[in-house]
Structures are given as C-alpha cells and as structure tokens.
Design a protein around this motif. Structure first.
Motif, short mmCIF file in Angstrom:
data_model
loop_
_atom_site.label_atom_id
_atom_site.label_comp_id
_atom_site.label_asym_id
_atom_site.label_seq_id
_atom_site.Cartn_x
_atom_site.Cartn_y
_atom_site.Cartn_z
N SER A 212 0.82 -1.20 0.00
CA SER A 212 0.00 0.00 0.00
C SER A 212 0.86 1.26 0.00
O SER A 212 0.49 2.27 -0.60
CB SER A 212 -0.93 -0.01 1.22
N ASP A 213 2.02 1.18 0.69
CA ASP A 213 2.87 2.37 0.79
C ASP A 213 4.34 2.02 0.90
O ASP A 213 5.08 2.12 -0.08
CB ASP A 213 2.44 3.22 1.98
N VAL A 214 4.80 1.55 2.06
CA VAL A 214 6.24 1.64 2.36
C VAL A 214 7.14 0.80 1.46
O VAL A 214 8.22 1.27 1.07
CB VAL A 214 6.53 1.33 3.85
N TYR A 215 6.75 -0.42 1.10
CA TYR A 215 7.59 -1.18 0.18
C TYR A 215 7.47 -0.60 -1.22
O TYR A 215 8.47 -0.42 -1.93
CB TYR A 215 7.22 -2.67 0.20
N GLY A 216 6.26 -0.28 -1.63
CA GLY A 216 6.09 0.37 -2.93
C GLY A 216 6.85 1.68 -3.02
O GLY A 216 7.40 2.03 -4.07
N THR A 217 6.92 2.42 -1.91
CA THR A 217 7.64 3.68 -1.90
C THR A 217 9.15 3.46 -1.97
O THR A 217 9.86 4.14 -2.72
CB THR A 217 7.27 4.50 -0.65
N GLY A 218 9.66 2.50 -1.22
CA GLY A 218 11.07 2.18 -1.31
C GLY A 218 11.45 1.69 -2.70
O GLY A 218 12.52 2.03 -3.23
N TYR A 219 10.55 0.91 -3.30
CA TYR A 219 10.80 0.42 -4.66
C TYR A 219 10.77 1.56 -5.67
O TYR A 219 11.59 1.62 -6.59
CB TYR A 219 9.75 -0.64 -5.01
N HIS A 220 9.84 2.50 -5.48
CA HIS A 220 9.77 3.67 -6.36
C HIS A 220 11.07 4.46 -6.30
O HIS A 220 11.57 4.92 -7.33
CB HIS A 220 8.60 4.54 -5.92
N ALA A 221 11.63 4.61 -5.10
CA ALA A 221 12.90 5.32 -4.96
C ALA A 221 13.98 4.66 -5.81
O ALA A 221 14.72 5.33 -6.54
CB ALA A 221 13.33 5.37 -3.50
N ALA A 222 14.05 3.33 -5.73
CA ALA A 222 15.08 2.61 -6.47
C ALA A 222 14.83 2.65 -7.98
O ALA A 222 15.77 2.79 -8.77
CB ALA A 222 15.14 1.16 -5.97
N VAL A 223 13.56 2.54 -8.39
CA VAL A 223 13.23 2.58 -9.81
C VAL A 223 13.56 3.96 -10.39
O VAL A 223 14.19 4.08 -11.45
CB VAL A 223 11.75 2.24 -10.03
N MET A 224 13.15 5.01 -9.70
CA MET A 224 13.42 6.36 -10.19
C MET A 224 14.92 6.67 -10.20
O MET A 224 15.39 7.49 -11.00
CB MET A 224 12.67 7.39 -9.35
N GLY A 225 15.66 6.02 -9.32
CA GLY A 225 17.11 6.18 -9.30
C GLY A 225 17.82 5.31 -10.31
O GLY A 225 19.05 5.35 -10.39
N SER A 226 17.08 4.50 -11.07
CA SER A 226 17.65 3.58 -12.06
C SER A 226 18.68 2.63 -11.45
O SER A 226 19.73 2.36 -12.03
CB SER A 226 18.26 4.36 -13.23
#
Length: 344
Positions: free
Chosen positions: A149-163
């Motif tokens: 819902s949030d925290v793992y998806g948010t951590g993953y978003h950080a890594a994806v956006m950072g390539s």
C-alpha cells in the motif's frame, strides 16, 4: 465504528463515528482487516495546531480490507473480496495513470481515515487490488502485503526512479520502514554495494538482512566522508533519500558522485534547497523521486511476497488494535517502535 482522529500535536483520540457510505458510484466501502501508522503520520503528530483543525483529521492511508459495499460504477469485484488500496487513489485510466503515475491522476487524491473499522475508497475500481482467494485475515503474509500500500512500494519507487541496477552503488539515507525497504528494493534490482545510513542498530541490523552491505551511523559531513571512503573517494551512483528533512538532502548532495542520481521519497519538510552549479548542476546530478504510485508496482512485487522470497512485513515490530493506535503513535514518535501494525 471506531476511528482514530488527530486534533493537535500529540493528541490522537479513538472516537465513535458513523460507518462511511457510498457517496459516489465510483466508491467502495471496506471493512478494515489491517492498517498501520506511517512515518509521515508523525509529521502532524509533532506539529499540528488545534486551531487549524478544530474538527480533527481522520488518520491513516494504508489499508487492506474486505469489500462491504460498492457503487454501481465499480465492476470486476465482489462483496467480500480482500483488497489492498494504495495510499494514493486514482481511476487507473487517465493519461497519468496509464503512464504509471497514479499520484497525479486527474480524478485522484490521497487516502485518509484508514485507522478505523471501515473506510471509504474513492475511485475504487482503479485503486483496489484484489488479493488471491487463499489469502485471508489470518494469513501470515498480511503484514508484507500491507507494505504494498505504501512503504515497500515507496522504497521500490525510490530505487526505480534512481535507475538502480547491478552496476550501481547505492546509499540509502534513513533507517525507517521506507529506508529499510528501499534497501530491499535496491537488492531486488541487482545492486551489489548498498550503504545504509542510519544510527539505530536494531533497525540497521534488519537492513543488513534486507541486503545492506555497509552501515554508516555518522551524519552530516562525517557521514559523507565515510561514504566516499567506501567508494574510492567518488561517492555513490544513486542516493535514495528516505527521510524528507533538509539535512538528509544535504547529505545526499555530498554522497552522490558526478553524473549520479538523488532519488527522494521522504516527504520533504522544506521548500528551498540547493540545486545550483556547486550542488547539482555543475556535476550533472539528476534529482528525481516523488510520491510513489504504489498501485503501479503491486503486480510486480506481489509474487516475491506470495512465495516467501521477500518479507517486507518484518518492518512491523508492534501490533495494536484500534484502541491502541494513540499508544502506537507514542511508541513510533519515541522510536520505541519501527512501524506499528493496526488490526481489529
């Protein structure tokens, strides 16, 4: 129903409120099976002024629940389905949603009131993510599923956006739930050197289990110097900033190498920040990140949880019922809990 309402800094109360109703035909109402307290909930817990919120604010934006009622425009679901709802709801059909950016949905917004026995979900068809039939309220996977819902998806978003990939060195700033799950995400995406910057040993020990190869407890210039020691004086390719405070941003600038990326997912508690020649421009540094469109990542992240490969739910170290939510806030605010799970 019981619901948790915040009135001012440090003032969270359990109150009796009417069960929400379907207000628009795109709504659904869920009976809450699991919710939680987020690190971002601590910002108002520390700073809210009562005169700005005389009627209080219904708290909580992360939820798994069973569908109780649906509007006539919600299809593809049945009453009783167990669903995850992202912290940002959206129709999943607008141009932004189609590009995977539900947090900018033209009909979207942010969930509220999930620390309660029932919650209304706007744009339910586009937002709700149905879980497999074999998952129920007693499943040991429930805490990990809630992190989608949030925290793992948010951590993953950080890594994806950072390539992040197998060729990148990574520094994660922050040892809260998002920071620790950004470590997990960086590991999933192939990073081999992951430096976790945090000073709470019980948390950084979990970060090591999630994939961190080094831990740096020092802050500020001393912390930056330690990062550069570990990277031949260059700095890391990617910084995942998971705090949202200005000192964390300043450390990011110091820790990133020329040509690198700073990916921010900590909700910024500041507006002005250095982006000029000496800080970012002159070294060709990319600044990215933002609110995570967690609904866009659920299909991708679900299999690792279902087969037990990853357990992001380990970030939950305290469980309370709805009456225990005010105490849960106190525990998280005092760093006596990493993340509090709320269950009926």
């Amino acid at each position: 129903m019981k619901a948790n309402i915040m009135y001012a800094a440090g003032d969270v109360r359990v109150e009796e409120l009417p069960v929400p109703k379907v207000q628009l035909q795109t709504d659904a109402v869920l009976k809450v099976v699991a919710s939680c307290i987020c690190g971002s909930d601590l910002h108002p817990y520390r700073s809210m002024h009562s005169h700005d919120h005389p009627e209080g604010e219904a708290m909580g934006h992360e939820v798994i629940g069973r569908i109780e009622k649906m509007g006539s425009e919600v299809s593809g679901f049945e009453k009783g389905d167990l669903v995850i709802v992202p912290f940002a709801f959206g129709d999943n059909t607008c141009p932004y949603c189609q590009e995977g950016l539900m947090t900018s949905c033209v009909h979207g917004g942010f969930m509220t009131g999930c620390q309660a026995e029932y919650v209304r979900v706007p744009q339910a068809q586009g937002s709700m993510f149905k879980l497999p039939k074999e998952i129920d309220e007693n499943s040991p996977l429930l805490p990990s599923l809630l992190t989608l819902s949030d925290v793992y998806g948010t951590g993953y978003h950080a890594a994806v956006m950072g390539s992040v990939n197998e060729n990148t060195t990574v520094a994660v700033i922050g040892d809260g739930a998002v920071g620790l799950l950004a470590v997990m995400a960086a590991k999933k995406l192939g990073a081999e050197k992951i430096i976790l910057m945090g000073r709470h040993k019980e948390r950084t020990d979990l970060g090591i289990e999630f994939g961190a190869t080094h831990v740096i407890p020092e802050r500020g210039e001393e912390g930056v110097a330690k990062v550069r020691e570990l990277t031949n004086g260059e700095g890391v390719h990617v910084v995942l900033e998971c705090v949202g405070l200005k000192p964390a941003y300043e450390m990011s600038i110091g820790a990133v190498r020329a040509g690198g990326v700073i990916s921010r997912v900590g909700v910024p508690q500041y507006e002005e920040a250095a982006v000029g020649f000496e800080s970012l421009f002159g070294r060709n540094i990319t600044l990215t990140g933002g609110p995570a469109p967690t609904r866009a990542y659920m299909e991708e992240l679900l299999p690792d949880i279902l087969d037990g490969t990853l357990e992001p739910g380990r970030v939950f170290d305290v469980t309370v019922d709805f009456d225990g939510v005010p105490e849960g806030y106190r525990l998280m605010n005092n760093r006596e809990a990493l993340k509090v799970l709320v269950k009926p």
